[in-house]
Design a protein around this motif. Structure first.
Motif, mmCIF file in Angstrom:
data_model
loop_
_atom_site.group_PDB
_atom_site.id
_atom_site.type_symbol
_atom_site.label_atom_id
_atom_site.label_comp_id
_atom_site.label_asym_id
_atom_site.label_seq_id
_atom_site.Cartn_x
_atom_site.Cartn_y
_atom_site.Cartn_z
ATOM 1 N N PHE A 40 -15.068 40.400 -3.701
ATOM 2 C CA PHE A 40 -13.690 40.620 -4.133
ATOM 3 C C PHE A 40 -12.859 41.161 -2.972
ATOM 4 O O PHE A 40 -13.280 42.082 -2.260
ATOM 5 C CB PHE A 40 -13.635 41.596 -5.308
ATOM 6 N N VAL A 41 -11.674 40.601 -2.791
ATOM 7 C CA VAL A 41 -10.778 41.042 -1.727
ATOM 8 C C VAL A 41 -10.060 42.324 -2.144
ATOM 9 O O VAL A 41 -9.922 43.257 -1.347
ATOM 10 C CB VAL A 41 -9.762 39.932 -1.392
ATOM 11 N N ARG A 42 -9.616 42.390 -3.397
ATOM 12 C CA ARG A 42 -8.856 43.535 -3.881
ATOM 13 C C ARG A 42 -9.785 44.594 -4.449
ATOM 14 O O ARG A 42 -10.686 44.294 -5.238
ATOM 15 C CB ARG A 42 -7.850 43.101 -4.948
ATOM 16 N N ASP A 43 -9.567 45.841 -4.028
ATOM 17 C CA ASP A 43 -10.401 46.935 -4.528
ATOM 18 C C ASP A 43 -10.339 47.047 -6.044
ATOM 19 O O ASP A 43 -11.339 47.345 -6.698
ATOM 20 C CB ASP A 43 -9.963 48.253 -3.892
ATOM 21 N N ASP A 45 -9.892 44.692 -8.290
ATOM 22 C CA ASP A 45 -10.714 43.662 -8.924
ATOM 23 C C ASP A 45 -12.199 44.003 -8.809
ATOM 24 O O ASP A 45 -12.968 43.782 -9.754
ATOM 25 C CB ASP A 45 -10.449 42.301 -8.275
ATOM 26 N N ARG A 46 -12.596 44.545 -7.658
ATOM 27 C CA ARG A 46 -13.990 44.940 -7.478
ATOM 28 C C ARG A 46 -14.357 46.051 -8.460
ATOM 29 O O ARG A 46 -15.447 46.032 -9.055
ATOM 30 C CB ARG A 46 -14.221 45.408 -6.045
ATOM 31 N N ALA A 47 -13.454 46.997 -8.649
ATOM 32 C CA ALA A 47 -13.721 48.115 -9.559
ATOM 33 C C ALA A 47 -13.904 47.626 -10.989
ATOM 34 O O ALA A 47 -14.782 48.120 -11.721
ATOM 35 C CB ALA A 47 -12.588 49.135 -9.478
ATOM 36 N N VAL A 48 -13.082 46.657 -11.412
ATOM 37 C CA VAL A 48 -13.213 46.118 -12.771
ATOM 38 C C VAL A 48 -14.544 45.377 -12.917
ATOM 39 O O VAL A 48 -15.236 45.519 -13.934
ATOM 40 C CB VAL A 48 -12.028 45.198 -13.107
ATOM 41 N N TYR A 49 -14.913 44.589 -11.917
ATOM 42 C CA TYR A 49 -16.200 43.876 -11.964
ATOM 43 C C TYR A 49 -17.358 44.866 -12.104
ATOM 44 O O TYR A 49 -18.253 44.679 -12.936
ATOM 45 C CB TYR A 49 -16.373 43.042 -10.694
ATOM 46 N N LEU A 50 -17.352 45.917 -11.282
ATOM 47 C CA LEU A 50 -18.445 46.893 -11.341
ATOM 48 C C LEU A 50 -18.476 47.594 -12.692
ATOM 49 O O LEU A 50 -19.556 47.787 -13.277
ATOM 50 C CB LEU A 50 -18.286 47.910 -10.213
ATOM 51 N N ALA A 51 -17.309 47.967 -13.219
ATOM 52 C CA ALA A 51 -17.259 48.611 -14.529
ATOM 53 C C ALA A 51 -17.811 47.690 -15.606
ATOM 54 O O ALA A 51 -18.537 48.132 -16.513
ATOM 55 C CB ALA A 51 -15.826 49.021 -14.853
ATOM 56 N N ALA A 52 -17.479 46.405 -15.521
ATOM 57 C CA ALA A 52 -17.958 45.446 -16.511
ATOM 58 C C ALA A 52 -19.477 45.357 -16.510
ATOM 59 O O ALA A 52 -20.121 45.342 -17.569
ATOM 60 C CB ALA A 52 -17.338 44.080 -16.254
ATOM 61 N N HIS A 53 -20.072 45.317 -15.337
ATOM 62 C CA HIS A 53 -21.527 45.165 -15.267
ATOM 63 C C HIS A 53 -22.261 46.451 -15.594
ATOM 64 O O HIS A 53 -23.356 46.405 -16.184
ATOM 65 C CB HIS A 53 -21.915 44.594 -13.899
ATOM 66 N N VAL A 54 -21.679 47.580 -15.242
ATOM 67 C CA VAL A 54 -22.256 48.849 -15.677
ATOM 68 C C VAL A 54 -22.230 48.936 -17.206
ATOM 69 O O VAL A 54 -23.214 49.331 -17.850
ATOM 70 C CB VAL A 54 -21.498 50.027 -15.039
ATOM 71 N N ALA A 55 -21.098 48.559 -17.806
ATOM 72 C CA ALA A 55 -20.984 48.611 -19.268
ATOM 73 C C ALA A 55 -21.964 47.659 -19.939
ATOM 74 O O ALA A 55 -22.591 48.008 -20.953
ATOM 75 C CB ALA A 55 -19.556 48.277 -19.684
ATOM 76 N N LEU A 56 -22.108 46.452 -19.401
ATOM 77 C CA LEU A 56 -23.048 45.497 -19.988
ATOM 78 C C LEU A 56 -24.462 46.039 -19.960
ATOM 79 O O LEU A 56 -25.205 45.943 -20.950
ATOM 80 C CB LEU A 56 -22.973 44.169 -19.235
#
Length: 230
Positions: A40-43, A45-56
């Protein structure tokens, strides 16, 4: 409603910023998740991706009685090309593992668990000009339906239709490898919708749209919606 019934889905619609993502949670992600996060280029967007996978991992780990870091993910064969990038699943013989689907967009995370193949999607409402452009890729009957919508209501109408379509395609395991025009997910002619699947809008507030698709469901998906991991 029993969320483990074949015709039901358990859903979590979360604010990504509300998901705890500390060093311990990041250490629990695997190399592939870290690799994808790094693309991810934007921080933000990266933060949302990481939150999504932690939550899953939290949701699946709690369901299976396992530590989140103990989960290993795999991909089923794609129904379009048989390559291993179809529906996500758990590697190995995870007894009692549900089908699951994950989506994130516009700062939101949507997770779905079910006893049958499931797809979920959440998206922020687009700008009107973006909705007009993307609408040209849709099924002809969907385009006709959107053409009747007043301009001010087009972003919401388009987003609801698009999330239904993405949820269905994710449930199939093919995603946008299948042309958006191939399937009808509008509301005016429900008999045209794909056979063998139920697809239902999920309430997501005024600035987002969301949907869930379930294989073998009836006319609509029965779901229980949560807004926290607690």
């Amino acid at each position: 409603m029993n969320a483990r019934d074949p015709g039901a889905v358990e859903l979590w619609l979360l604010e990504a910023a509300a998901v705890a993502v500390g060093p311990a949670e990041l250490d629990g992600l695997d190399a592939e998740e870290h690799r994808r996060a790094g693309r991810f280029v934007r921080d933000a967007d990266r933060a949302v991706y990481l939150a999504a996978h932690v939550a899953l991992r939290h949701v699946l780990g709690r369901r299976l009685g396992l530590a989140p870091a103990a989960l290993a993910f795999a991909r089923e064969p794609c129904p379009g090309c048989a390559e291993p990038h179809g529906r996500p699943g758990l590697a190995g013989d995870a007894a009692g593992a549900p089908h699951f689907s994950l989506s994130h967009g516009g700062g939101r995370v949507l997770i779905g668990l079910a006893e049958a193949p499931v797809g979920v999607d959440v998206e922020p409402l687009p700008k009107t000009d973006s909705a007009e452009l993307l609408a040209t890729t849709l099924h002809p009957v969907e385009r006709a339906e959107l053409a009747e919508v007043r301009p001010g209501e087009l972003p919401g109408a388009f987003a609801r239709l698009w999330t239904r379509k993405e949820a269905y395609l994710k449930g199939l395991g093919i995603g946008l490898g299948r042309p958006p025009a191939a399937d009808y997910l509008g509301t005016a002619e429900p008999a045209r919708r794909p056979a063998g699947w139920a697809v239902t809008d999920v309430p997501a507030g005024p600035r987002h749209a969301a949907a869930v698709a379930l294989a073998g469901g009836g006319a609509a998906v029965a779901f229980r919606l949560r807004h926290s991991l607690g």
